[in-house]
Enzyme design. Sequence first.
Site, short mmCIF file in Angstrom:
data_model
loop_
_atom_site.label_atom_id
_atom_site.label_comp_id
_atom_site.label_asym_id
_atom_site.label_seq_id
_atom_site.Cartn_x
_atom_site.Cartn_y
_atom_site.Cartn_z
N SER A 9 81.68 -25.55 54.90
CA SER A 9 81.13 -25.20 56.21
C SER A 9 82.07 -24.20 56.89
O SER A 9 81.92 -23.89 58.05
CB SER A 9 80.95 -26.46 57.07
OG SER A 9 82.12 -27.22 57.01
N GLY A 12 84.79 -18.52 57.24
CA GLY A 12 85.87 -17.63 56.81
C GLY A 12 86.04 -17.69 55.29
O GLY A 12 86.11 -16.65 54.62
N ASP A 69 89.44 -26.83 47.62
CA ASP A 69 90.38 -27.46 48.52
C ASP A 69 91.67 -26.67 48.51
O ASP A 69 92.16 -26.30 47.45
CB ASP A 69 90.65 -28.90 48.09
CG ASP A 69 89.90 -29.84 49.00
OD1 ASP A 69 90.28 -29.96 50.17
OD2 ASP A 69 88.88 -30.40 48.54
#
Length: 189
Positions: A9, A12, A69
């Site tokens: 979400s 960037g 991640d």
Amino acid sequence: MKRIFFITSNVGKFKEVVDIFKKNLPDVILEMYPAEKLEIQSSELEKIALFSARYIREKEKIDNFFIEDAGLFINALKGFPGPYSSYVYKTIGVDGILRLMKNVKDRRAFFRAVIAFCWKGDIYLFTGVVHGRIAEEARGTQGFGFDPIFIPNGDNRTFAEMTIEEKNKLSHRGKAIRKLINFLKLIWA
Ligand code: IMP
């Protein structure tokens, strides 16, 4: 037309990844898929990425997606905030990190990214790292997160003072995504 989902979400992050996909795999449609991510607490990004990928695969019943991640690891803070970067960014933020680093001489830090790509029942991991240093003050308006205080080695600008293309050439995410793209080229050839 091939299609692949990027579970995030973070606009960037998505913009950076789209830019690399467009240049390297122009025939592939990359879709932003902002599913709820359940994250375990772990000191290893790999474990967090794997757990999230399995959770999304179960919950969303999709099998052609990747998640990413990432974290900022600061040497003088023994790797903090590392896997907790997202929480630390939301709480103490860029200013908080600058305060923790006040009068600290050793400013070395690195960003690391782990991508978990789910495909046909398997999960493949791709990683990227960029070494650099924490700036003395925040500079620049591009990017997101800790970009205004991270200066990659070989440059004097922060990531927030670079264009997306410039950041992608050097960044942890750029490196990991290019590994994923090479893999996609192989399996989709
Ligand atoms: P996550 O991978 O979405 O959990 O991101 C962890 C956090 O690390 C983000 O919220 C950002 O604050 C920070 N981070 C990760 N990658 C970058 C980057 O490329 N630039 C700046 N901050 C980043």
